[in-house]
Design a protein around this motif. Structure first.
Motif, PDB file in Angstrom:
ATOM      1  N   SER A 180       0.832  -1.197   0.000  1.00  0.00           N
ATOM      2  CA  SER A 180       0.000   0.000   0.000  1.00  0.00           C
ATOM      3  C   SER A 180       0.875   1.259   0.000  1.00  0.00           C
ATOM      4  CB  SER A 180      -0.920  -0.045   1.220  1.00  0.00           C
ATOM      5  OG  SER A 180      -1.692   1.112   1.314  1.00  0.00           O
ATOM      6  N   GLY A 181       1.896   1.260   0.839  1.00  0.00           N
ATOM      7  CA  GLY A 181       2.797   2.418   0.880  1.00  0.00           C
ATOM      8  C   GLY A 181       3.572   2.576  -0.411  1.00  0.00           C
ATOM      9  N   PHE A 182       3.906   1.458  -1.027  1.00  0.00           N
ATOM     10  CA  PHE A 182       4.696   1.522  -2.255  1.00  0.00           C
ATOM     11  C   PHE A 182       3.923   2.252  -3.368  1.00  0.00           C
ATOM     12  CE2 PHE A 182       6.493  -0.556  -6.136  1.00  0.00           C
ATOM     13  CZ  PHE A 182       7.734   0.068  -6.060  1.00  0.00           C
ATOM     14  N   ALA A 183       2.592   2.174  -3.308  1.00  0.00           N
ATOM     15  CA  ALA A 183       1.794   2.886  -4.324  1.00  0.00           C
ATOM     16  C   ALA A 183       2.080   4.389  -4.270  1.00  0.00           C
ATOM     17  CB  ALA A 183       0.299   2.625  -4.097  1.00  0.00           C
ATOM     18  N   GLU A 184       2.289   4.933  -3.071  1.00  0.00           N
ATOM     19  CA  GLU A 184       2.580   6.373  -2.976  1.00  0.00           C
ATOM     20  C   GLU A 184       3.965   6.687  -3.554  1.00  0.00           C
ATOM     21  OE1 GLU A 184       0.622   8.820  -2.259  1.00  0.00           O
ATOM     22  OE2 GLU A 184      -0.994   7.961  -1.066  1.00  0.00           O
ATOM     23  N   ILE A 185       4.875   5.732  -3.456  1.00  0.00           N
ATOM     24  CA  ILE A 185       6.206   5.947  -4.047  1.00  0.00           C
ATOM     25  C   ILE A 185       6.092   5.945  -5.571  1.00  0.00           C
ATOM     26  CG2 ILE A 185       8.495   4.905  -4.323  1.00  0.00           C
ATOM     27  CD1 ILE A 185       8.517   4.332  -1.385  1.00  0.00           C
ATOM     28  N   VAL A 186       5.282   5.000  -6.091  1.00  0.00           N
ATOM     29  CA  VAL A 186       5.051   4.974  -7.551  1.00  0.00           C
ATOM     30  C   VAL A 186       4.419   6.303  -7.973  1.00  0.00           C
ATOM     31  CG1 VAL A 186       3.770   3.845  -9.414  1.00  0.00           C
ATOM     32  CG2 VAL A 186       4.790   2.458  -7.602  1.00  0.00           C
ATOM     33  N   LYS A 187       3.446   6.770  -7.184  1.00  0.00           N
ATOM     34  CA  LYS A 187       2.788   8.048  -7.507  1.00  0.00           C
ATOM     35  C   LYS A 187       3.817   9.181  -7.575  1.00  0.00           C
ATOM     36  CE  LYS A 187       1.642  10.908  -4.444  1.00  0.00           C
ATOM     37  NZ  LYS A 187       1.116  11.497  -3.208  1.00  0.00           N
ATOM     38  N   SER A 188       4.662   9.262  -6.559  1.00  0.00           N
ATOM     39  CA  SER A 188       5.639  10.356  -6.523  1.00  0.00           C
ATOM     40  C   SER A 188       6.544  10.304  -7.743  1.00  0.00           C
ATOM     41  CB  SER A 188       6.510  10.265  -5.264  1.00  0.00           C
ATOM     42  OG  SER A 188       5.713  10.489  -4.156  1.00  0.00           O
ATOM     43  N   ALA A 189       6.979   9.098  -8.084  1.00  0.00           N
ATOM     44  CA  ALA A 189       7.854   8.964  -9.254  1.00  0.00           C
ATOM     45  C   ALA A 189       7.111   9.432 -10.506  1.00  0.00           C
ATOM     46  CB  ALA A 189       8.303   7.519  -9.396  1.00  0.00           C
ATOM     47  N   LEU A 190       5.855   9.023 -10.644  1.00  0.00           N
ATOM     48  CA  LEU A 190       5.109   9.365 -11.863  1.00  0.00           C
ATOM     49  C   LEU A 190       4.862  10.869 -11.989  1.00  0.00           C
ATOM     50  CD1 LEU A 190       2.545   6.408 -12.110  1.00  0.00           C
ATOM     51  CD2 LEU A 190       4.436   6.905 -13.675  1.00  0.00           C
ATOM     52  N   ILE A 191       4.672  11.544 -10.860  1.00  0.00           N
ATOM     53  CA  ILE A 191       4.377  12.989 -10.988  1.00  0.00           C
ATOM     54  C   ILE A 191       5.629  13.858 -10.897  1.00  0.00           C
ATOM     55  CG2 ILE A 191       1.971  12.884 -10.214  1.00  0.00           C
ATOM     56  CD1 ILE A 191       4.241  14.421  -7.768  1.00  0.00           C
ATOM     57  N   GLY A 192       6.760  13.280 -10.483  1.00  0.00           N
ATOM     58  CA  GLY A 192       7.859  14.220 -10.268  1.00  0.00           C
ATOM     59  C   GLY A 192       9.264  13.712 -10.468  1.00  0.00           C
ATOM     60  N   ASN A 193       9.442  12.465 -10.867  1.00  0.00           N
ATOM     61  CA  ASN A 193      10.827  11.995 -10.954  1.00  0.00           C
ATOM     62  C   ASN A 193      10.891  10.826 -11.947  1.00  0.00           C
ATOM     63  OD1 ASN A 193      13.371  10.888 -10.508  1.00  0.00           O
ATOM     64  ND2 ASN A 193      13.361  11.375  -8.314  1.00  0.00           N
ATOM     65  N   GLU A 194      11.112  11.186 -13.208  1.00  0.00           N
ATOM     66  CA  GLU A 194      11.105  10.163 -14.265  1.00  0.00           C
ATOM     67  C   GLU A 194      12.197   9.114 -14.039  1.00  0.00           C
ATOM     68  OE1 GLU A 194      11.708  11.673 -18.213  1.00  0.00           O
ATOM     69  OE2 GLU A 194      10.841   9.886 -19.137  1.00  0.00           O
ATOM     70  N   GLY A 195      13.344   9.577 -13.531  1.00  0.00           N
ATOM     71  CA  GLY A 195      14.455   8.647 -13.265  1.00  0.00           C
ATOM     72  C   GLY A 195      14.036   7.601 -12.233  1.00  0.00           C
ATOM     73  N   LEU A 196      13.333   8.068 -11.218  1.00  0.00           N
ATOM     74  CA  LEU A 196      12.880   7.143 -10.175  1.00  0.00           C
ATOM     75  C   LEU A 196      11.866   6.148 -10.763  1.00  0.00           C
ATOM     76  CD1 LEU A 196      13.205   6.598  -7.115  1.00  0.00           C
ATOM     77  CD2 LEU A 196      11.167   8.012  -6.749  1.00  0.00           C
ATOM     78  N   TRP A 197      10.981   6.638 -11.626  1.00  0.00           N
ATOM     79  CA  TRP A 197      10.003   5.753 -12.270  1.00  0.00           C
ATOM     80  C   TRP A 197      10.712   4.672 -13.077  1.00  0.00           C
ATOM     81  CZ3 TRP A 197       5.944   3.024 -12.772  1.00  0.00           C
ATOM     82  CH2 TRP A 197       5.497   2.576 -14.007  1.00  0.00           C
ATOM     83  N   LYS A 198      11.783   5.065 -13.797  1.00  0.00           N
ATOM     84  CA  LYS A 198      12.506   4.071 -14.615  1.00  0.00           C
ATOM     85  C   LYS A 198      13.113   3.011 -13.705  1.00  0.00           C
ATOM     86  CE  LYS A 198      13.480   6.756 -18.727  1.00  0.00           C
ATOM     87  NZ  LYS A 198      14.292   7.867 -19.228  1.00  0.00           N
ATOM     88  N   LYS A 199      13.630   3.448 -12.569  1.00  0.00           N
ATOM     89  CA  LYS A 199      14.224   2.492 -11.622  1.00  0.00           C
ATOM     90  C   LYS A 199      13.131   1.556 -11.064  1.00  0.00           C
ATOM     91  CE  LYS A 199      16.797   2.535  -7.301  1.00  0.00           C
ATOM     92  NZ  LYS A 199      18.221   2.404  -7.188  1.00  0.00           N
ATOM     93  N   ILE A 200      11.995   2.148 -10.720  1.00  0.00           N
ATOM     94  CA  ILE A 200      10.911   1.355 -10.130  1.00  0.00           C
ATOM     95  C   ILE A 200      10.377   0.329 -11.125  1.00  0.00           C
ATOM     96  CG2 ILE A 200       8.466   1.524  -9.443  1.00  0.00           C
ATOM     97  CD1 ILE A 200       9.217   4.099  -7.938  1.00  0.00           C
ATOM     98  N   LYS A 201      10.137   0.762 -12.353  1.00  0.00           N
ATOM     99  CA  LYS A 201       9.453  -0.152 -13.282  1.00  0.00           C
ATOM    100  C   LYS A 201      10.332  -1.329 -13.696  1.00  0.00           C
ATOM    101  CE  LYS A 201      10.074   2.392 -17.549  1.00  0.00           C
ATOM    102  NZ  LYS A 201      10.369   2.391 -18.748  1.00  0.00           N
ATOM    103  N   ALA A 202      11.619  -1.245 -13.381  1.00  0.00           N
ATOM    104  CA  ALA A 202      12.496  -2.386 -13.639  1.00  0.00           C
ATOM    105  C   ALA A 202      12.281  -3.511 -12.621  1.00  0.00           C
ATOM    106  CB  ALA A 202      13.954  -1.935 -13.606  1.00  0.00           C
ATOM    107  N   HIS A 203      11.533  -3.212 -11.549  1.00  0.00           N
ATOM    108  CA  HIS A 203      11.315  -4.210 -10.485  1.00  0.00           C
ATOM    109  C   HIS A 203       9.828  -4.425 -10.274  1.00  0.00           C
ATOM    110  CE1 HIS A 203      15.527  -3.839  -9.189  1.00  0.00           C
ATOM    111  NE2 HIS A 203      15.369  -2.554  -9.383  1.00  0.00           N
ATOM    112  N   PRO A 204       9.296  -5.587 -10.621  1.00  0.00           N
ATOM    113  CA  PRO A 204       7.879  -5.842 -10.337  1.00  0.00           C
ATOM    114  C   PRO A 204       7.601  -5.677  -8.839  1.00  0.00           C
ATOM    115  CG  PRO A 204       8.864  -7.662 -11.557  1.00  0.00           C
ATOM    116  CD  PRO A 204       9.977  -6.731 -11.206  1.00  0.00           C
ATOM    117  N   VAL A 205       6.366  -5.297  -8.520  1.00  0.00           N
ATOM    118  CA  VAL A 205       6.024  -5.013  -7.126  1.00  0.00           C
ATOM    119  C   VAL A 205       6.311  -6.229  -6.230  1.00  0.00           C
ATOM    120  CG1 VAL A 205       4.164  -4.315  -5.556  1.00  0.00           C
ATOM    121  CG2 VAL A 205       4.270  -3.348  -7.861  1.00  0.00           C
ATOM    122  N   SER A 206       5.983  -7.436  -6.729  1.00  0.00           N
ATOM    123  CA  SER A 206       6.186  -8.634  -5.890  1.00  0.00           C
ATOM    124  C   SER A 206       7.657  -8.779  -5.500  1.00  0.00           C
ATOM    125  CB  SER A 206       5.703  -9.880  -6.626  1.00  0.00           C
ATOM    126  OG  SER A 206       6.352  -9.972  -7.859  1.00  0.00           O
TER     127      SER A 206
END
Ligand code: GLY
Length: 378
Positions: A180-206
């Motif tokens: 649940s908390g990780f969703a807010e991290i995904v949100k932050s990346a999507l609205i403000g940090n493309e680099g962070l989003w690229k790092k996140i999407k390389a790792h499935p949530v599981s």
């Protein structure tokens, strides 16, 4: 291996003091505030799992009075605020009193609300213990209680004196709360940090949820998110403009939560509701030609695979829409959304019609990675 050290993120309004060794800084801060009385607000989980560590590490807190609430969203109520104010009054608290909120978003929202109104405002410190609160709720001085089934309808903008983040508290969380908390991290990346989003999407949530709490991965994610949030809040504390970006996914997400609360349809984690809300928001972003269909696919694939599917029956859609219309994120009667132009770049204040939002909800129901083009063209 990245060195894990303490960091302070901006200092104008509320410093975020981050890192495993920040207890001495907390000790010094509490001493320097000269509180007549210190209160620690906890729920049963943080009372059991986090408070002993705090008491062992911060000697100034030895005489603090513990205030306990029941965990869960229904505790974020005006009744609980009144009960806490009565307790503070009974204990003879004056304006030099200090409340330390040790818990997730419910504790920090309620404790901040109590502090912001008691004697017209006493000081408080947030020590977030959930990923949700570390990355979002405890930062930024939004305090609130729910009214009936409507989330966060009464509250204030009232900054904490400081926020202390101890990532090891993540160890006390269930997998559901971590997700649940990780969703807010995904949100932050999507609205403000493309680099962070690229790092996140390389790792499935599981996979992410299996990473240990003391790893540099979590430290990097939490620090990046806390920094982004604090930067936005420094520039737009009262959410006139830029801070609205942080509501991405929340317009639909809050309505889903209210609907679930009202119907007793079972437990819905905030982050799961926000993940569904983000799918709806990216669909609206593509529908309005801000976001490319390819980006829609990538973002929704990640969210669909990582978060539970929330099914909204067709005959429930008007009710969910009703909650959106009475939510705070509306202007002149229109529901307005934070949308995306691309990951890292939000578009603010976009009004969407009821028909468009209905289609977005249908999309949330039906999206599976190979079907999005059909849904978009409907
Ligand atoms: N959670 C959104 C904000 O603090 O603005």
């Amino acid at each position: 291996m990245q060195k894990l050290s303490n960091r302070i993120v901006t200092v104008n309004r509320s410093p975020v003091i981050f890192g495993p060794d920040s207890y001495p800084a907390l000790d010094r801060l509490v001493k320097s505030m000269h509180p007549h009385r210190v209160f620690i607000l906890v729920d049963e989980n943080t009372h059991q799992h986090c408070m002993p560590q705090l008491f062992n590490s911060v000697t100034t807190l030895a005489g603090a009075k513990v205030l306990k609430i029941t965990g869960g969203e229904s505790s974020k109520s005006f009744d609980n605020a009144v009960a806490l104010w009565k307790e503070l009054l009974t204990l003879g608290t004056d304006r030099s009193g200090l409340i330390i909120n040790l818990g997730g978003g419910v504790v920090s929202d309620l404790g901040g609300f109590v502090a912001s109104n008691f004697l017209r405002g006493i000081r408080y410190i947030n020590i977030p213990t959930s990923l949700m609160a570390m990355s979002d709720a405890a930062i930024g001085g939004k305090t609130a209680v729910n009214v009936g089934f409507m989330k966060n309808q009464v509250g204030s903008f009232y900054p904490p004196a400081a926020i202390f983040i101890f990532p090891l508290f993540l160890e006390t969380l269930s997998r559901d709360h971590l997700r649940s908390g990780f969703a807010e991290i995904v949100k932050s990346a999507l609205i403000g940090n493309e680099g962070l989003w690229k790092k996140i999407k390389a790792h499935p949530v599981s996979e992410v949820l299996d990473i240990p709490a003391d790893s540099p991965f979590w430290h990097h994610l939490i620090l990046a998110t806390a920094t982004l949030k604090n930067r936005i809040v420094e520039r737009d504390f009262r959410e006139k403009k830029e801070r609205k970006a942080l509501n991405f996914g929340h317009t639909i997400g809050h309505a889903l939560e209210s609907y679930f609360m009202q119907t007793g349809a079972g437990e819905l984690f905030h982050g799961d509701a926000v993940a569904a809300g983000m799918m709806g928001a990216v669909w609206l972003s593509a529908k309005k030609n801000f976001l490319s269909p390819a980006q829609l696919e990538v973002v929704c694939r990640y969210l669909r695979e990582g978060f539970p599917r929330i099914k909204i029956e067709n005959d429930a859609i008007p009710e969910v829409l009703g909650f959106m219309k009475s939510d705070k994120k509306r202007m002149a009667g229109l529901v307005t959304f934070t949308l995306l132009a691309k990951p890292g770049t939000p578009v603010l204040n976009i009004p969407c019609s009821e028909d468009e939002v209905t289609e977005a909800l249908e999309f949330i129901n039906s999206f599976s990675p190979s079907h999005h083009e059909k849904s978009l063209s409907q």
